[in-house]
Design an enzyme around this catalytic site. Structure first.
Site, PDB file in Angstrom:
ATOM      1  N   HIS A  82       3.333   2.005   2.197  1.00  0.00           N
ATOM      2  CA  HIS A  82       3.861   2.490   3.480  1.00  0.00           C
ATOM      3  C   HIS A  82       5.381   2.338   3.545  1.00  0.00           C
ATOM      4  CE1 HIS A  82       3.146  -1.705   5.534  1.00  0.00           C
ATOM      5  NE2 HIS A  82       4.423  -1.599   5.219  1.00  0.00           N
ATOM      6  N   GLU A 120       1.573   4.633   7.459  1.00  0.00           N
ATOM      7  CA  GLU A 120       0.533   4.093   6.588  1.00  0.00           C
ATOM      8  C   GLU A 120      -0.135   5.218   5.786  1.00  0.00           C
ATOM      9  OE1 GLU A 120       0.250   0.973   6.145  1.00  0.00           O
ATOM     10  OE2 GLU A 120      -0.311  -0.179   7.918  1.00  0.00           O
ATOM     11  N   ASN A 125       0.819  -1.220   0.000  1.00  0.00           N
ATOM     12  CA  ASN A 125       0.000   0.000   0.000  1.00  0.00           C
ATOM     13  C   ASN A 125       0.855   1.273   0.000  1.00  0.00           C
ATOM     14  OD1 ASN A 125       0.972   0.205   2.594  1.00  0.00           O
ATOM     15  ND2 ASN A 125      -1.018   0.061   3.616  1.00  0.00           N
TER      16      ASN A 125
HETATM   17  C1  F6R Z   1       9.750  -3.083   8.478  1.00  0.00           C
HETATM   18  C2  F6R Z   1       9.007  -1.957   7.888  1.00  0.00           C
HETATM   19  C3  F6R Z   1       7.955  -2.168   6.864  1.00  0.00           C
HETATM   20  C4  F6R Z   1       8.341  -3.191   5.799  1.00  0.00           C
HETATM   21  C5  F6R Z   1       7.226  -3.369   4.778  1.00  0.00           C
HETATM   22  C6  F6R Z   1       7.561  -4.444   3.774  1.00  0.00           C
HETATM   23  O1  F6R Z   1      10.680  -2.636   9.430  1.00  0.00           O
HETATM   24  O2  F6R Z   1       9.238  -0.848   8.276  1.00  0.00           O
HETATM   25  O3  F6R Z   1       7.685  -0.945   6.223  1.00  0.00           O
HETATM   26  O4  F6R Z   1       9.515  -2.787   5.165  1.00  0.00           O
HETATM   27  O5  F6R Z   1       6.038  -3.698   5.435  1.00  0.00           O
HETATM   28  O6  F6R Z   1       7.627  -5.679   4.419  1.00  0.00           O
HETATM   29  P1  F6R Z   1       8.248  -6.954   3.699  1.00  0.00           P
HETATM   30  O7  F6R Z   1       9.656  -6.638   3.392  1.00  0.00           O
HETATM   31  O8  F6R Z   1       8.133  -8.068   4.703  1.00  0.00           O
HETATM   32  O9  F6R Z   1       7.435  -7.176   2.470  1.00  0.00           O
END
Ligand code: F6R
Length: 243
Positions: free
Chosen positions: A138, A143, A136
């Site tokens: 973030h 978010e 999304n």
């Molecule tokens: C983690 C963080 C999140 C992740 C994101 C992607 O410390 O800040 O923003 O980077 O949710 O997560 P993955 O890499 O598991 O797809």
């Protein structure tokens, strides 16, 4: 914003590790801003390999992590402190006292969040910030919203984020609904940013990085305001890019 596209996640991870290693070689006491999740896992493996080969030394390095789940202590196996210890810190010569992860447990999370921003400031800011990206858009747990916070704060996770992170927990109900996250201010103040994305589920969010707009509804687009961002992608994550 520079886009680096690799055929495989492994190649993308090796490239990201080299970028990170280069920062540490240039500045022995660099402050690393670190992320958890599956995106940087390969990079951590690669940087451990470089450490073992004597190519990079963490003895003076300091780190600040982006976020932590509210309600999980550092010994919980899904806490981000635990992730960092097991995926990186336990395998290199970093002084654990120099590694910082926001606290997700405490009487006064707002006061702890404020102290975290002060800590980052006292360290002299972040030399390189590693980021993943949510499907999304973030970054950290900033978010999509009408307004984003500049400072470290407690964030309510979106249903799609809880859904995405449920894969790490026994059930969806076990996923915390809140997290403490660095705000957009500390991220954009980092001297250099490396954003890693892999897989088709990230392609749309990555496409927004190429398009000519910024929006708090796709928080990662704010990175377009930063002068030194490298977006490291595998082919699937890059599949909707047109330029
Ligand atoms: C983690 C963080 C999140 C992740 C994101 C992607 O410390 O800040 O923003 O980077 O949710 O997560 P993955 O890499 O598991 O797809």
């Amino acid at each position: 914003m520079k886009f680096k596209i690799f055929e495989t996640y492994e190649e993308a991870s090796a490239y990201s590790a080299e970028l990170l290693a280069e920062v540490i070689r240039t500045k022995r006491d660099a402050v690393l801003g670190l992320a958890t999740g599956s995106s940087p896992e390969g990079m951590y493996k690669e940087i451990i390999r470089r450490y073992e080969a004597g190519d990079v030394d963490f003895s003076q390095v300091k780190s600040v992590n982006l976020d932590e789940y509210v309600g999980l202590t550092g010994d919980h196996d899904q806490s981000y402190r635990y992730f960092m210890d097991t995926h990186l810190f336990n395998h290199v010569n970093i002084n654990k006292a120099n590694t910082h992860v926001p606290q997700g447990v405490g009487q006064d999370l707002a006061a702890l969040a404020k102290a975290y921003d002060e800590l980052i400031e006292n360290l002299g800011g972040i030399d390189v910030q590693v980021l993943g990206i949510g499907a999304n858009g973030h970054i950290g747990f900033n978010e999509p919203e009408h307004e984003l916070h500049l400072k470290t704060h407690v964030a309510e996770l979106k249903p799609e984020t809880i859904e995405a992170n449920a894969r790490f927990f026994e059930s969806r109900e076990d996923v915390p609904t809140k997290a403490v996250t660095m705000g957009i201010g500390a991220i954009l103040s980092a001297k250099k940013i490396i954003l890693i994305a892999s897989g088709e589920s990230k392609a749309e969010a990555v496409k927004a990085l190429e398009d000519d707009f910024i929006s708090t509804h796709v928080p990662a687009t704010l990175l377009k305001l930063h002068a030194d961002v490298t977006v490291v992608l595998d082919q699937e994550a890059a599949s909707l890019l047109t330029k």
